[in-house]
Design an enzyme around this catalytic site. Structure first.
Site, PDB file in Angstrom:
ATOM      1  N   ARG A   6       1.549   4.330  -2.934  1.00 29.57           N
ATOM      2  CA  ARG A   6       1.354   5.751  -2.606  1.00 29.57           C
ATOM      3  C   ARG A   6       2.643   6.546  -2.775  1.00 29.57           C
ATOM      4  O   ARG A   6       2.607   7.728  -3.128  1.00 29.57           O
ATOM      5  CB  ARG A   6       0.800   5.874  -1.179  1.00 29.57           C
ATOM      6  CG  ARG A   6      -0.689   5.477  -1.110  1.00 29.57           C
ATOM      7  CD  ARG A   6      -1.093   5.073   0.268  1.00 29.57           C
ATOM      8  NE  ARG A   6      -2.517   4.812   0.421  1.00 29.57           N
ATOM      9  CZ  ARG A   6      -3.130   3.652   0.147  1.00 29.57           C
ATOM     10  NH1 ARG A   6      -2.458   2.626  -0.332  1.00 29.57           N
ATOM     11  NH2 ARG A   6      -4.442   3.517   0.341  1.00 29.57           N
ATOM     12  N   ARG A  41      -2.839 -14.017  -2.169  1.00 23.56           N
ATOM     13  CA  ARG A  41      -2.925 -14.277  -0.719  1.00 23.56           C
ATOM     14  C   ARG A  41      -3.465 -15.681  -0.425  1.00 23.56           C
ATOM     15  O   ARG A  41      -3.133 -16.275   0.601  1.00 23.56           O
ATOM     16  CB  ARG A  41      -3.761 -13.194  -0.027  1.00 23.56           C
ATOM     17  CG  ARG A  41      -3.114 -11.813  -0.162  1.00 23.56           C
ATOM     18  CD  ARG A  41      -3.554 -10.839   0.893  1.00 23.56           C
ATOM     19  NE  ARG A  41      -3.282  -9.474   0.453  1.00 23.56           N
ATOM     20  CZ  ARG A  41      -2.124  -8.849   0.568  1.00 23.56           C
ATOM     21  NH1 ARG A  41      -1.086  -9.461   1.125  1.00 23.56           N
ATOM     22  NH2 ARG A  41      -1.971  -7.616   0.129  1.00 23.56           N
ATOM     23  N   ARG A  85     -12.706 -14.677  -1.766  1.00 28.61           N
ATOM     24  CA  ARG A  85     -11.838 -15.339  -0.771  1.00 28.61           C
ATOM     25  C   ARG A  85     -12.614 -16.213   0.209  1.00 28.61           C
ATOM     26  O   ARG A  85     -12.021 -17.105   0.830  1.00 28.61           O
ATOM     27  CB  ARG A  85     -10.981 -14.302  -0.029  1.00 28.61           C
ATOM     28  CG  ARG A  85      -9.901 -13.742  -0.925  1.00 28.61           C
ATOM     29  CD  ARG A  85      -8.992 -12.736  -0.254  1.00 28.61           C
ATOM     30  NE  ARG A  85      -7.913 -12.383  -1.177  1.00 28.61           N
ATOM     31  CZ  ARG A  85      -7.142 -11.307  -1.064  1.00 28.61           C
ATOM     32  NH1 ARG A  85      -7.315 -10.465  -0.060  1.00 28.61           N
ATOM     33  NH2 ARG A  85      -6.183 -11.084  -1.949  1.00 28.61           N
ATOM     34  N   SER A 132       0.837  -1.215   0.000  1.00 26.54           N
ATOM     35  CA  SER A 132       0.000   0.000   0.000  1.00 26.54           C
ATOM     36  C   SER A 132       0.863   1.251   0.000  1.00 26.54           C
ATOM     37  O   SER A 132       0.575   2.237  -0.700  1.00 26.54           O
ATOM     38  CB  SER A 132      -0.882   0.023   1.257  1.00 26.54           C
ATOM     39  OG  SER A 132      -1.815  -1.014   1.215  1.00 26.54           O
ATOM     40  N   ASP A 171      -6.856  -8.045   4.629  1.00 32.19           N
ATOM     41  CA  ASP A 171      -5.978  -8.816   3.742  1.00 32.19           C
ATOM     42  C   ASP A 171      -5.406 -10.061   4.423  1.00 32.19           C
ATOM     43  O   ASP A 171      -4.840 -10.929   3.763  1.00 32.19           O
ATOM     44  CB  ASP A 171      -4.808  -7.939   3.263  1.00 32.19           C
ATOM     45  CG  ASP A 171      -5.286  -6.858   2.300  1.00 32.19           C
ATOM     46  OD1 ASP A 171      -6.367  -7.014   1.707  1.00 32.19           O
ATOM     47  OD2 ASP A 171      -4.572  -5.845   2.143  1.00 32.19           O
ATOM     48  N   ARG A 219     -13.938  -6.809 -10.743  1.00 31.68           N
ATOM     49  CA  ARG A 219     -14.090  -6.190  -9.413  1.00 31.68           C
ATOM     50  C   ARG A 219     -14.838  -4.853  -9.477  1.00 31.68           C
ATOM     51  O   ARG A 219     -14.741  -4.131 -10.457  1.00 31.68           O
ATOM     52  CB  ARG A 219     -12.701  -6.021  -8.770  1.00 31.68           C
ATOM     53  CG  ARG A 219     -12.071  -7.382  -8.508  1.00 31.68           C
ATOM     54  CD  ARG A 219     -10.714  -7.275  -7.897  1.00 31.68           C
ATOM     55  NE  ARG A 219     -10.765  -6.690  -6.563  1.00 31.68           N
ATOM     56  CZ  ARG A 219      -9.682  -6.370  -5.861  1.00 31.68           C
ATOM     57  NH1 ARG A 219      -8.472  -6.569  -6.387  1.00 31.68           N
ATOM     58  NH2 ARG A 219      -9.794  -5.859  -4.671  1.00 31.68           N
TER      59      ARG A 219
HETATM   60  C1  S3P Z   1      -5.625  -1.191   0.161  1.00 25.91           C
HETATM   61  C2  S3P Z   1      -6.850  -1.228   0.770  1.00 25.91           C
HETATM   62  C3  S3P Z   1      -7.604  -2.468   0.996  1.00 25.91           C
HETATM   63  C4  S3P Z   1      -6.735  -3.701   0.869  1.00 25.91           C
HETATM   64  C5  S3P Z   1      -5.838  -3.633  -0.335  1.00 25.91           C
HETATM   65  C6  S3P Z   1      -4.937  -2.421  -0.278  1.00 25.91           C
HETATM   66  C7  S3P Z   1      -4.954   0.108  -0.029  1.00 25.91           C
HETATM   67  O1  S3P Z   1      -8.634  -2.559   0.037  1.00 25.91           O
HETATM   68  O2  S3P Z   1      -7.527  -4.862   0.811  1.00 25.91           O
HETATM   69  O3  S3P Z   1      -5.043  -4.802  -0.415  1.00 25.91           O
HETATM   70  O4  S3P Z   1      -3.747   0.119  -0.317  1.00 25.91           O
HETATM   71  O5  S3P Z   1      -5.625   1.127   0.122  1.00 25.91           O
HETATM   72  P1  S3P Z   1     -10.082  -1.869   0.282  1.00 25.91           P
HETATM   73  O6  S3P Z   1      -9.846  -0.434   0.421  1.00 25.91           O
HETATM   74  O7  S3P Z   1     -10.879  -2.188  -0.938  1.00 25.91           O
HETATM   75  O8  S3P Z   1     -10.617  -2.535   1.506  1.00 25.91           O
END
Ligand code: S3P
Length: 431
Positions: free
Chosen positions: A27, A391, A349, A23, A318, A123
């Site tokens: 960013r 995962r 999942r 994540s 996750d 998705r």
């Molecule tokens: C993430 C937010 C989560 C997570 C994903 C990464 C992110 O998803 O499951 O692996 O980096 O903001 P959601 O915001 O859809 O819950």
């Protein structure tokens, strides 16, 4: 199709460092590209998902050098320096790229088209498209904008106040990114707290955010200037989670995971495992580029089944697949509720973990928003298909370590979307 063969092991033991947080790596590329000046990113996660994000910015005219595999030098172009991409933007398997960049592209006064692989094209995207349209973005796509490919003509946005209908850091971040480009203020309100890496990085780059209601309402002003600063990405606690569960369920195991991210919105895995009876100590906590990091020490212990539901879910979203493995080994029943989001991840999942664990002889009852797992029986080695979900593949590899006989995980190519070194790291600590 790639396969991984896992044989039972006696224990896992050793000291490891996990790769950079996924994540935060996404960013770092996004905010580095729209900051003013040069940003060096170290411990960048060189995985397919994060590379997808990087390629998008290269296509929009940002110069990004890679002097080493895990180091990026990004020459930020400022908020308004991106240029129209000459071709379709490929998000691969990455929901984070698709959703966050949909927000960013909505702020750009040019035309762009995004697509992804077959999993990502299934998705839901309406969750970001809806607020972005309210802000004034023009977005076209399949199913009225719910599915990629999406075409975006952005610019001319107006700030909104938006209550998130799902607890999602991706949606929150998409709206905040668009808010950077909107006239006036943009506020998002979340029902349950989700990971706040976007907010932390915006602040790290000098943007001022207003937080109200214990941080549940976040407000950003359009036009905030971002000042370039170097970023050292913490280790990914979501990848550490596989080894934390492995060490907890294999008798005699002991593992030290150095420099892992400990953002409170991500440490649900530690809280849940401890509630199950795990032995986990966290030490050496310090700040790294606006994020807490530290060392996690885990020793094996007898786990017991618990209920995992409510506000903790976004903090372990996750890690639920690997927690299902912990539940399969734990004594008694584990009930997972309020986790319908699992159905719209890289795979469904809930269905796929139920299929894989059932193949290993575990009793699993499935609900719309979760599952009940009866643990305590020795797992049987089996053939498990990941359904292209990284995962799931890694979780079932951990399950294979405690099963009788061989476990074969099918379709393991996907692991490199988040953790290219998984198998080597795992083999290095198996005794
Ligand atoms: C993430 C937010 C989560 C997570 C994903 C990464 C992110 O998803 O499951 O692996 O980096 O903001 P959601 O915001 O859809 O819950």
């Amino acid at each position: 199709m790639n396969r991984m063969h896992i044989m039972p092991v006696k224990r896992i033991d050793g000291e490891i460092r996990v790769q950079g947080d996924k994540s935060i790596s996404h960013r770092a590329v996004i905010f580095g590209s729209i900051a003013n000046g040069a940003v060096t990113v170290t411990n960048f996660l060189h995985s397919d998902d994060c590379i997808a994000t990087m390629m998008v910015f290269k296509a929009m005219g940002v110069s990004i050098e890679e002097p080493r595999r895990d180091t990026l030098e990004i020459h930020g172009k400022g908020l308004n320096g991106l240029t129209e991409p000459p071709d379709i933007l490929e998000m691969g398997n990455s929901g984070t790229s698709a959703r966050l960049l949909c927000g960013l592209l909505s702020g750009q006064p040019f035309f762009s088209v995004m697509t992804g692989d077959s999993s990502l094209r299934r998705r839901p995207m309406k969750r970001v498209v809806e607020p972005l349209r309210l802000m004034g973005a023009n977005i076209w796509g399949r199913s009225d904008g719910d599915h990629l490919p999406l075409a975006v003509k952005g610019g001319g946005l107006k700030g909104i106040s938006y209550r998130l209908p799902v607890a999602s850091a991706q949606v929150k971040s998409a709206v905040l990114l668009a808010g950077l480009y909107a006239e006036g203020k943009t506020s998002v309100e979340e029902a349950a707290p989700t990971r706040d890496h976007t907010e932390r990085m915006l602040r790290y780059f000098g943007a001022s955010l207003e937080l109200e209601k214990d941080g549940k309402v976040i407000t950003i002003k359009g036009g905030e200037r971002l000042y370039a600063r170097d970023i050292e990405v913490p280790g990914d606690i979501s990848t550490a989670a596989f080894f934390m569960v492995g060490a907890s369920i294999l008798d005699g195991s002991e593992i030290m995971i150095k420099d892992a991210g400990l953002n409170p919105a991500r440490t649900g895995i530690i809280d849940v495992l401890k509630e199950m009876g795990a032995s986990i100590d966290v030490s050496n906590i310090r700040d790294r580029s606006g994020e807490p990091v530290g060392d996690i020490y885990v020793r094996s212990s007898c786990l017991k089944g618990i209920e995992i539901s409510g506000e903790i879910i976004p903090r372990v979203v996750d890690e639920l697949p690997v927690l299902c493995v912990a539940a399969a080994v734990a004594d008694g029943e584990t009930l997972i509720k309020d986790a319908a989001e699992l159905r719209v991840k890289e795979s469904d999942r809930i269905a796929v973990m139920a299929e894989c664990l059932s193949a290993m002889g575990v009793k699993v009852e499935v609900f719309d928003d979760g599952m009940r797992i009866t643990g305590g029986k020795r797992l049987k080695g089996a053939i498990c298909n990941s359904h292209g979900d990284h995962r799931i593949a890694m979780s079932m590899a951990i399950a294979g370590l405690v099963a009788d006989g061989e476990t074969i995980i099918e379709d393991t190519e996907c692991i490199k979307t988040s953790f290219p070194g998984f198998e080597e790291t795992l083999r290095s600590i198996c005794k």
